[in-house]
Design an enzyme around this catalytic site. Structure first.
Site, mmCIF file in Angstrom:
data_model
loop_
_atom_site.group_PDB
_atom_site.id
_atom_site.type_symbol
_atom_site.label_atom_id
_atom_site.label_comp_id
_atom_site.label_asym_id
_atom_site.label_seq_id
_atom_site.Cartn_x
_atom_site.Cartn_y
_atom_site.Cartn_z
ATOM 1 N N GLU A 1 0.821 -1.219 0.000
ATOM 2 C CA GLU A 1 0.000 0.000 0.000
ATOM 3 C C GLU A 1 0.849 1.260 0.000
ATOM 4 O O GLU A 1 1.844 1.347 0.726
ATOM 5 C CB GLU A 1 -0.905 -0.031 1.237
ATOM 6 N N ASP B 1 2.884 2.484 -5.034
ATOM 7 C CA ASP B 1 2.930 2.672 -6.498
ATOM 8 C C ASP B 1 3.600 3.988 -6.866
ATOM 9 O O ASP B 1 4.424 4.043 -7.768
ATOM 10 C CB ASP B 1 1.551 2.499 -7.162
ATOM 11 N N GLY C 1 -18.330 4.845 -2.948
ATOM 12 C CA GLY C 1 -17.301 5.527 -2.140
ATOM 13 C C GLY C 1 -16.532 4.611 -1.222
ATOM 14 O O GLY C 1 -16.087 5.013 -0.148
ATOM 15 N N SER D 1 -12.029 1.417 -5.969
ATOM 16 C CA SER D 1 -11.615 1.966 -7.270
ATOM 17 C C SER D 1 -12.717 2.092 -8.308
ATOM 18 O O SER D 1 -12.514 1.791 -9.487
ATOM 19 C CB SER D 1 -10.491 1.116 -7.871
ATOM 20 N N SER D 2 -13.871 2.568 -7.870
ATOM 21 C CA SER D 2 -14.918 2.784 -8.871
ATOM 22 C C SER D 2 -14.504 3.883 -9.849
ATOM 23 O O SER D 2 -14.856 3.837 -11.024
ATOM 24 C CB SER D 2 -16.254 3.101 -8.209
ATOM 25 N N GLU E 1 -6.500 10.996 -14.273
ATOM 26 C CA GLU E 1 -6.784 11.143 -12.832
ATOM 27 C C GLU E 1 -5.836 12.193 -12.219
ATOM 28 O O GLU E 1 -6.252 13.043 -11.431
ATOM 29 C CB GLU E 1 -6.610 9.779 -12.142
ATOM 30 N N ASP F 1 -4.302 1.320 -9.481
ATOM 31 C CA ASP F 1 -5.730 1.045 -9.651
ATOM 32 C C ASP F 1 -6.096 0.856 -11.117
ATOM 33 O O ASP F 1 -6.775 -0.101 -11.492
ATOM 34 C CB ASP F 1 -6.574 2.189 -9.065
HETATM 35 C C1 GLA Z 1 -5.265 4.824 -4.102
HETATM 36 C C2 GLA Z 1 -4.500 5.276 -5.341
HETATM 37 C C3 GLA Z 1 -3.447 4.242 -5.753
HETATM 38 C C4 GLA Z 1 -2.584 3.808 -4.573
HETATM 39 C C5 GLA Z 1 -3.436 3.475 -3.354
HETATM 40 C C6 GLA Z 1 -2.600 3.218 -2.125
HETATM 41 O O1 GLA Z 1 -6.049 3.709 -4.402
HETATM 42 O O2 GLA Z 1 -5.370 5.519 -6.413
HETATM 43 O O3 GLA Z 1 -2.671 4.755 -6.810
HETATM 44 O O4 GLA Z 1 -1.623 4.780 -4.276
HETATM 45 O O5 GLA Z 1 -4.362 4.508 -3.058
HETATM 46 O O6 GLA Z 1 -1.831 2.079 -2.281
#
Ligand code: GLA
Length: 365
Positions: free
Chosen positions: A15, A18, A104, A108-109, A142, A154
């Site tokens: 987490e 990225d 929400g 990742s919607s 984004e 995501d």
């Molecule tokens: C969100 C972001 C991702 C990533 C996560 C944390 O989902 O969109 O790019 O950084 O948080 O791991």
């Protein structure tokens, strides 16, 4: 009329790595967003949702800019604007979105809507959309149009996820490999805090800046490194600021956990995988400070339950969801116990779902 589907995702471990050039291990879900694509004969695009009353109509000749009033349609609008800017052919159409992702919830919607829109529009002219390119393109939208400085995870997971597999993604090289994620008698549970994530964007960008600051300081003595995930635990003394040191410690230790998690998954050692999930949560709580009472209560209560191998928050944090790996014989008791404790501590009811790992974006008819 054509229909397309893009999944939501969970991140199994790795987490906030990225955007630090590290390794992440997400998986696409079987739940997500469906788009029905209906061609039009004019030069307009109509965006509708089966779940939201807000809809939006634009002309392909208009200049499309971000506007908070455009609500959820900012995501498809950002995609359309960027496709036009890069001279892709964008067909006039109506797109109707329908989601079965909890609203929400941090599954990742938004990435699903972005990837779905770009895939549906490009598929009208191209027979093979390059999915790695697509993920990068949507991430850029984004970052620039929506203003969230997210990494690639995501959009990549939503575009390239594979049924019953986790995706080990090297965010520095932007390369992935699939690792079978076979749970046998265990289930992957998603626990939704049901907490609105109001400050998430500013807090997220703040963490990213802290990591950049930590990297710059480390680079004064270790100029050879390009991202924080390449740093070594022994170099942290150079960070005299306690907050920056904690952020960097999370990033470095989490990257090591992902390496180990990928290895133990190859051997199907779910118990060790579960312990790594627990350690990941602790690090996100104490060092990265992105959990909060809701996620901590869910993950920590889950970890104590019979039949639970491990639990952690997933995604950005500050609300959203946690995940757990639970033996199928214990699932009912697990749900009851976690919901009961969560209600007692937070006064909120949490939803708990059993999920399956599915494929990335695709056409469904
Ligand atoms: C969100 C972001 C991702 C990533 C996560 C944390 O989902 O969109 O790019 O950084 O948080 O791991």
């Amino acid at each position: 009329m054509k229909q397309y589907f893009a999944p939501g995702r969970v991140n199994l471990i790795g987490e906030h790595l990225d955007y630090n050039g590290g390794l992440v291990l997400p998986a696409a879900l079987t739940i997500g967003v469906t788009a029905t694509f209906i061609p039009r004969n004019d030069n307009r695009i109509v965006l509708r949702s089966a779940t939201h009353s807000f809809s939006k109509e634009v002309s392909l000749d208009d200049e499309i800019v971000f506007d908070a009033k455009n609500d959820w349609t900012n995501y498809p609008l950002g995609i359309i604007a960027q496709l036009l800017k890069e001279n892709h052919s964008v067909p006039a159409c109506e797109i109707v979105y329908e989601s079965n992702l909890p609203e929400g919830s941090g599954l990742s919607s938004s990435a699903a809507v972005e990837v779905l829109t770009a895939y549906a529009l490009l598929s009208q002219a191209e027979s093979n959309v390059n999915l790695v390119w697509l993920a990068n393109f949507c991430k850029q939208v984004e970052n620039d149009f929506i203003g969230v400085k997210c990494g690639i995870m995501d959009q990549y997971a939503v575009a390239l996820g594979k049924k019953d597999h986790a995706l080990l993604l090297d965010c520095n090289k932007v390369r992935h490999e699939y690792i079978p994620f076979e749970l046998g008698d265990y289930k992957l549970m998603v626990m939704n805090t049901m907490k609105p994530r109001s400050l998430i964007h500013s807090k997220y960008n703040e963490r990213k800046s802290e990591c950049e600051a930590a990297l710059h300081i480390i680079q004064t003595t270790k100029s050879e490194i390009e991202n924080l995930c390449e740093a070594d635990m022994f170099w942290l003394d150079v960070l005299t600021d306690e907050v920056l040191r904690k952020r960097a410690r999370h990033v470095i230790s989490e990257n090591l956990r992902v390496k180990e998690a990928a290895k133990v998954l190859e051997w199907n050692d779910l118990s060790t995988f579960g312990r790594l999930m627990n350690a990941s949560h602790t690090s996100l709580k104490n060092d990265y400070e992105v959990t909060g009472i809701e996620l901590d209560t869910l993950a920590e209560t889950a970890q104590e339950q019979k039949g639970c191998l491990g639990a952690r928050m997933t995604g950005a944090g500050f609300g959203g969801c946690a995940i757990a790996i639970v033996h199928q014989s214990a699932v009912e008791e697990f749900k009851n116990k976690v919901q009961e404790k969560y209600l007692l501590v937070t006064g909120l009811h949490c939803e708990i779902y059993e999920t399956q790992i599915g494929d990335g974006v695709h056409q469904i008819n």
